[in-house]
Design an enzyme around this catalytic site. Sequence first.
Site, PDB file in Angstrom:
ATOM      1  CB  CYS A   1      -0.884   0.030   1.244  1.00 26.53           C
ATOM      2  SG  CYS A   1      -1.844  -1.468   1.466  1.00 26.53           S
TER       3      CYS A   1
ATOM      4  N   GLY B   1      -0.868   0.835  -5.018  1.00 26.63           N
ATOM      5  CA  GLY B   1      -2.126   0.154  -4.741  1.00 26.63           C
ATOM      6  C   GLY B   1      -3.250   0.719  -5.573  1.00 26.63           C
TER       7      GLY B   1
ATOM      8  CE1 TYR C   1       6.439  -4.236 -11.007  1.00 28.18           C
ATOM      9  CE2 TYR C   1       5.633  -4.435  -8.757  1.00 28.18           C
ATOM     10  CZ  TYR C   1       5.383  -4.269 -10.103  1.00 28.18           C
ATOM     11  OH  TYR C   1       4.106  -4.135 -10.551  1.00 28.18           O
TER      12      TYR C   1
ATOM     13  CG  ASN D   1       3.167   0.078   2.899  1.00 30.65           C
ATOM     14  OD1 ASN D   1       4.226   0.579   2.549  1.00 30.65           O
ATOM     15  ND2 ASN D   1       2.766  -1.080   2.433  1.00 30.65           N
ATOM     16  N   GLY D   2       2.154  -2.448   5.073  1.00 33.09           N
ATOM     17  CA  GLY D   2       2.992  -3.495   5.658  1.00 33.09           C
ATOM     18  C   GLY D   2       2.162  -4.697   6.016  1.00 33.09           C
TER      19      GLY D   2
HETATM   20  P1  AMP Z   1       5.046 -12.750 -13.429  1.00 36.87           P
HETATM   21  O1  AMP Z   1       4.327 -12.507 -14.682  1.00 36.87           O
HETATM   22  O2  AMP Z   1       4.163 -13.369 -12.378  1.00 36.87           O
HETATM   23  O3  AMP Z   1       6.338 -13.513 -13.597  1.00 36.87           O
HETATM   24  O4  AMP Z   1       5.412 -11.339 -12.788  1.00 36.87           O
HETATM   25  C1  AMP Z   1       6.557 -10.656 -13.211  1.00 36.87           C
HETATM   26  C2  AMP Z   1       6.181  -9.324 -13.769  1.00 36.87           C
HETATM   27  O5  AMP Z   1       5.315  -8.632 -12.862  1.00 36.87           O
HETATM   28  C3  AMP Z   1       7.384  -8.442 -13.986  1.00 36.87           C
HETATM   29  O6  AMP Z   1       7.184  -7.739 -15.198  1.00 36.87           O
HETATM   30  C4  AMP Z   1       7.395  -7.517 -12.800  1.00 36.87           C
HETATM   31  O7  AMP Z   1       7.764  -6.210 -13.187  1.00 36.87           O
HETATM   32  C5  AMP Z   1       5.980  -7.523 -12.288  1.00 36.87           C
HETATM   33  N1  AMP Z   1       5.898  -7.711 -10.829  1.00 36.87           N
HETATM   34  C6  AMP Z   1       6.849  -8.110  -9.977  1.00 36.87           C
HETATM   35  N2  AMP Z   1       6.387  -8.152  -8.700  1.00 36.87           N
HETATM   36  C7  AMP Z   1       5.097  -7.778  -8.743  1.00 36.87           C
HETATM   37  C8  AMP Z   1       4.069  -7.589  -7.738  1.00 36.87           C
HETATM   38  N3  AMP Z   1       4.318  -7.799  -6.451  1.00 36.87           N
HETATM   39  N4  AMP Z   1       2.840  -7.168  -8.167  1.00 36.87           N
HETATM   40  C9  AMP Z   1       2.597  -6.928  -9.459  1.00 36.87           C
HETATM   41  N5  AMP Z   1       3.522  -7.077 -10.434  1.00 36.87           N
HETATM   42  C10 AMP Z   1       4.765  -7.494 -10.104  1.00 36.87           C
END
Ligand code: AMP
Length: 485
Positions: A19, A46, A260, A120-121
């Site tokens: 968040c 979020g 990220y 947040n957490g």
């Molecule tokens: P995936 O498709 O499940 O392998 O997710 C990897 C992709 O989602 C990468 O392009 C990341 O930039 C992005 N990503 C990484 N962590 C998250 C997260 N916690 N929530 C949403 N997107 C994410």
Amino acid sequence: MLYGHVDWDEPADKMEEACGVFGIFAPGRDVARLSYYGLYSLQHRGQESAGIAVTDGREIKLHKEMGLVSEVFSEDILQGLKGIGAIGHVRYSTTGASLAVNAQPLVCQYLQGSLAIAHNGNLINADELREKLAANGSVFQSTIDSEIIVNLIARYGQGTIEDALMKCMIDLKGTYSLVVMTEDKVIGVRDPYGNRPLCIGKLGEDYLIASESCALDPLGAEFVRDVNPGEIVTLDKNGLCSKQFVLPVEKAVCIFEYVYFARPDSNIDGINVMQVRRAMGRELAKEHPVEADLVVPVPDSGIAGALGYAEQLGLVFDMGLMKNRYIGRTFIKPEQSERDLAVRMKLNPVTNLVKDKRLVLLDDSVVRGTTSKKIVEMLKYKGAKEVHLRITSPPVKGPCYYGIDTSERSQLIAAQKTLDEVREYIGADSLKYLSIEGLYRAVDRKTGFCTACFDGQYPIEVSARAGLGKHVLEIPRNVRRESGT
Ligand code: AMP
């Protein structure tokens, strides 16, 4: 002090909330509107719900709903939220808990008056605390951790709110960056590990707090400093006041914020996110170079890393994938089927750039493998000769219990398959990740980060059923006032 390697075969019982929080105390200003713009800049943290609570000095008013900041607040609603202080929240949760009742801030009455809180957490001992509080007569209306904190504050509420929060910090196990508001003050709290970011800004003579510094610039506020791990900062008519816990714990800032989650224009704990991502790309290029015609980032998360990778090897960088920037939250859903469609809707290759080329495809992380698989498929379909996938972080092998939605272990592809099996599943010609050592070289620090999702070194115990008030923490009374009286 690390709690060692967690057995990743344990079932992951998680409900994380990634968040963004915001708080401002500024009599004479339009605090609701400033919070609205602040939350707008934190929208990446979020997209499920948004809320703002405002105090006029006598009572607290609240508006919160499911949706993006721009959907939740209209001009009329902002006009109705006049006051001297405000706190706000944007929320992204994993499955199950995507309900209006779990939207924040939470507002309630306690012994001393009204109280609003946003978090947040993720509290590790939420279940234990909830059980104990319920056994003592507390009633819960939601499943969010903030309600537990509110109940604890009420329980410790005889003294000042800061004293109550200090007592809470002894009971709370896990990660939290909090904004709390009473009728006459706004308070920011960062957990003793500093796991989630929180910073202080100044607008004229007024102070504000935000999850990330990117929320300050659009408001014309200057960055003052990060809230220290274990620090409670109070914003009131006297300016800014600080109380600091001295705690026997090492700092454990979430490294995934840099990989990220955070916005590249934010600085967290003195490190610029964009610069670090670029350095991650350079380190990755040193560790895993490849002969290629073009470096293509997955927008937007891979852009900085791709720039670094290309500049390190003298390769050409180009935007071989186009992102549809008008995809709303309809496509930011946790379900797998929607994630698949989301990738195709969101990203499309530029055929002329990628056709007959040997590509380095660069992204920040692989979680389930869905994004990379779809993109490699699309690039090959559009005639790419080779696709070498390079990831600017190590394989995500463990769930995050501290507030980032990285899925359960069973869904984490790197936890289930070998490197070559992952490469084969994704369909890339080669696949390489940045090492943990490379990650540390990129942030240019040797310690102070939580890297649990990559290496299983969980800094905060995740499985113990902790008891109320059982943790022995030293609570000093060194109060520092930075301005005003
Ligand atoms: P995936 O498709 O499940 O392998 O997710 C990897 C992709 O989602 C990468 O392009 C990341 O930039 C992005 N990503 C990484 N962590 C998250 C997260 N916690 N929530 C949403 N997107 C994410």
